[in-house]
Write an enzyme that holds these catalytic residues in place. Structure first.
Site, short mmCIF file in Angstrom:
data_model
loop_
_atom_site.label_atom_id
_atom_site.label_comp_id
_atom_site.label_asym_id
_atom_site.label_seq_id
_atom_site.Cartn_x
_atom_site.Cartn_y
_atom_site.Cartn_z
N ALA A 1 69.63 87.10 24.81
CA ALA A 1 70.95 87.64 24.51
C ALA A 1 72.07 87.01 25.32
O ALA A 1 73.15 86.74 24.80
CB ALA A 1 70.93 89.15 24.74
N ARG A 2 71.84 86.77 26.59
CA ARG A 2 72.93 86.32 27.48
C ARG A 2 73.26 84.85 27.33
O ARG A 2 74.24 84.37 27.91
CB ARG A 2 72.54 86.60 28.92
CG ARG A 2 71.32 85.82 29.41
CD ARG A 2 70.85 86.38 30.72
NE ARG A 2 69.64 85.73 31.23
CZ ARG A 2 68.93 86.20 32.26
NH1 ARG A 2 69.31 87.32 32.85
NH2 ARG A 2 67.85 85.57 32.67
N GLU A 3 72.48 84.12 26.53
CA GLU A 3 72.69 82.68 26.41
C GLU A 3 73.73 82.40 25.33
O GLU A 3 73.46 81.78 24.30
CB GLU A 3 71.35 81.99 26.16
CG GLU A 3 70.41 82.18 27.35
CD GLU A 3 69.00 81.67 27.10
OE1 GLU A 3 68.77 80.93 26.11
OE2 GLU A 3 68.11 82.01 27.91
N ARG B 1 69.05 90.05 28.68
CA ARG B 1 68.26 88.95 28.11
C ARG B 1 67.40 89.40 26.93
O ARG B 1 67.26 88.68 25.95
CB ARG B 1 67.36 88.39 29.21
CG ARG B 1 66.26 87.44 28.75
CD ARG B 1 65.38 87.07 29.95
NE ARG B 1 64.13 86.43 29.57
CZ ARG B 1 63.90 85.13 29.60
NH1 ARG B 1 64.86 84.30 29.97
NH2 ARG B 1 62.73 84.63 29.27
N ASN C 1 61.16 85.85 23.18
CA ASN C 1 60.54 84.53 23.21
C ASN C 1 59.18 84.54 23.92
O ASN C 1 58.66 83.49 24.29
CB ASN C 1 61.46 83.50 23.88
CG ASN C 1 61.14 82.09 23.44
OD1 ASN C 1 60.83 81.84 22.28
ND2 ASN C 1 61.23 81.14 24.37
N ARG C 2 58.60 85.73 24.08
CA ARG C 2 57.20 85.88 24.49
C ARG C 2 56.46 86.76 23.49
O ARG C 2 55.33 87.15 23.73
CB ARG C 2 57.10 86.53 25.88
CG ARG C 2 57.80 85.80 26.99
CD ARG C 2 57.17 84.44 27.28
NE ARG C 2 57.82 83.81 28.44
CZ ARG C 2 58.93 83.10 28.40
NH1 ARG C 2 59.55 82.92 27.23
NH2 ARG C 2 59.45 82.55 29.48
N SER D 1 70.00 78.19 26.71
CA SER D 1 70.70 77.64 27.87
C SER D 1 70.12 78.35 29.11
O SER D 1 69.79 79.53 29.05
CB SER D 1 72.22 77.87 27.77
OG SER D 1 72.55 79.24 27.98
N TYR E 1 58.00 76.14 32.72
CA TYR E 1 56.93 76.89 33.38
C TYR E 1 55.99 77.35 32.27
O TYR E 1 56.30 77.19 31.10
CB TYR E 1 57.45 78.07 34.20
CG TYR E 1 58.64 78.80 33.61
CD1 TYR E 1 58.53 79.50 32.41
CD2 TYR E 1 59.87 78.79 34.25
CE1 TYR E 1 59.62 80.14 31.87
CE2 TYR E 1 60.97 79.43 33.70
CZ TYR E 1 60.83 80.11 32.53
OH TYR E 1 61.91 80.75 31.97
N GLU F 1 67.51 73.20 26.00
CA GLU F 1 68.18 73.95 27.06
C GLU F 1 69.51 73.26 27.33
O GLU F 1 69.56 72.13 27.81
CB GLU F 1 67.31 73.98 28.33
CG GLU F 1 65.99 74.71 28.17
CD GLU F 1 66.15 76.22 28.24
OE1 GLU F 1 67.28 76.70 28.49
OE2 GLU F 1 65.14 76.93 28.05
#
Length: 412
Positions: free
Chosen positions: A179-181, A229, A246-247, A299, A352, A375
């Site tokens: 969300a915050r991107e 997020r 995204n998981r 991002s 990661y 990214e």
């Protein structure tokens, strides 16, 4: 641009102050470039604390900490002998300043019909209206993708752009699954603008674009919490709602992921437990026969990541994935605009270890031969909150890279 009076600006700020998280006393810490020995510890810390950007060997890590968390994180860095600095001593004033700027820009620079705004960050309702206006204004080439409803009841949509040629290959771009991107969404909007304006691009492929993949979270990040997020679906812990979308994809879901509800990477109760993720994933599978390129725009980090996130072992077409991302293709096209150097790396080694990510799902379940996570550049206090003035430079430099990637994939 006409400036608002201080009285009007104060009214706008006070009107939403009670709901908006202040982040007063929060700090942003930045480490020295991490060593290989430190990475396992930092990876474990990232399951509990809010790490920003892309920590990796040879790169610094940035973490946002509350006043209560700060001494714990500092002590952990000291034990690991990881030197660090205070990048932002108090995040609160910066959040307030940016919110006031955003409210002022919304009033002084309203969005025009059928036009995306690149001088400010658009809210979800504006983006959804823009999608429908684009389809209504271009019925021969544009159609709305009705993906369904979010947990919170928001109907969310993407856009298909096509010249209607049968048997056409397809490419997909999604933005703002975290969300915050916010900086990712203007990139998707720029892709829409370019493809609508250029019939030759539609001759290359059918284009599917989803500007906001996490509508509840994105909306909440505007109204209540700038650094939210996850999704907004409740969990078993009433104090920690939300799942990392995204998981949550149905590919190696929960393999090694945390079960801490408060974690920023909490994977949910099961694969596709989040209605937004299930809708998106099932749609990708529906078009998988023609889909040759999948791109998730995030991002930040200035990286082009390719599968897989769960292993550093190379995938069968790794050479093609690298060639499309670098060489004469995407990264070089981005660098040619303003010199910004994007690196092209395997997700697990460059970022990661991750499980249940969208690009891995598209590649592993959907058999999409070329799948990437972009990214974007960092900005603002620590990376996730770039000023509105950064929107136009980023979309200007990233679009040539996206186009170069599409052209390479379709030619190979």
């Amino acid at each position: 641009m006409k400036l608002l009076s201080s009285a009007v600006l104060l009214f706008l700020v006070l009107g939403s102050a009670l709901a908006y998280k202040s982040y007063s006393g929060y700090q942003v810490l930045k480490t020295a470039p991490l060593t290989a020995a430190a990475m396992p510890y930092v990876s474990r810390m990232s399951q509990r604390f809010d790490f920003w950007g892309t920590p990796g060997v040879g790169r610094p890590a940035t973490v946002m900490v509350s006043p209560e968390e700060a001494p714990v994180v500092v002590a952990a860095f000291n034990r690991m002998r990881v030197s660090h600095e205070v990048l932002v001593a108090d995040l609160g004033p910066q959040v307030e300043t940016q919110r006031a700027e955003r409210e002022a820009l919304k009033v002084s620079s309203p969005r025009k019909p059928r036009t995306a705004s690149y001088d400010r960050f658009m809210e979800f309702v504006e983006i959804d209206a823009h999608i429908h206006e684009t389809a209504d204004g271009n019925p021969a080439i544009a159609s709305v993708l009705d993906l369904g409803f979010s947990y919170g009841g928001l109907e969310f949509h993407g856009l298909k752009l096509s010249n209607g040629q049968p048997g056409q290959k397809a490419v997909w771009f999604d933005c703002a699954i975290h969300a915050r991107e916010w900086l990712s969404t203007p990139v998707c909007l720029r892709i829409i603008d370019e493809v609508v304006a250029n019939p030759a691009l539609r001759d290359l492929a059918d284009w599917y674009i989803l500007p906001v993949a996490n509508p509840d979270g994105y909306d909440y990040s505007f109204t209540d919490d700038r650094f939210w997020r996850k999704t907004r679906r409740p969990t078993a812990d009433a104090n920690c709602p939300g799942t990392d979308p995204n998981r949550n994809f149905d590919f190696l879901w929960d393999a090694g992921n945390p079960t801490d509800y408060c974690s920023e990477v909490y994977p949910g109760t099961g694969a596709f437990s989040e209605p937004e993720v299930a809708a998106m994933g099932n749609f990708i599978l529906d078009i998988a026969d023609n889909l040759v390129l999948y791109v998730a725009v995030h991002s930040y980090g200035e990286m082009i990541l390719y599968p897989y996130g769960h292993t550093v072992e190379p995938v069968p077409n790794v050479d093609q994935l690298i060639a499309a991302g670098t060489g004469t293709a995407s990264a070089d096209a981005i660098a040619a605009v303003a010199g910004t150097a994007y690196t092209v790396e395997n997700s697990a080694s460059g970022l990661y270890f991750t499980y249940g990510a969208s690009d891995d799902f598209a590649y592993g379940r959907g058999a999409v031969e070329f799948a990437y996570t972009f990214e974007l550049s960092a900005g603002g206090s620590g990376g996730f909150d770039p000023p509105a003035s950064q929107i136009q430079p980023v979309v200007d430099e990233v679009w040539p890279g996206m186009l170069a990637l599409v052209e390479y994939v379709l030619a190979n």
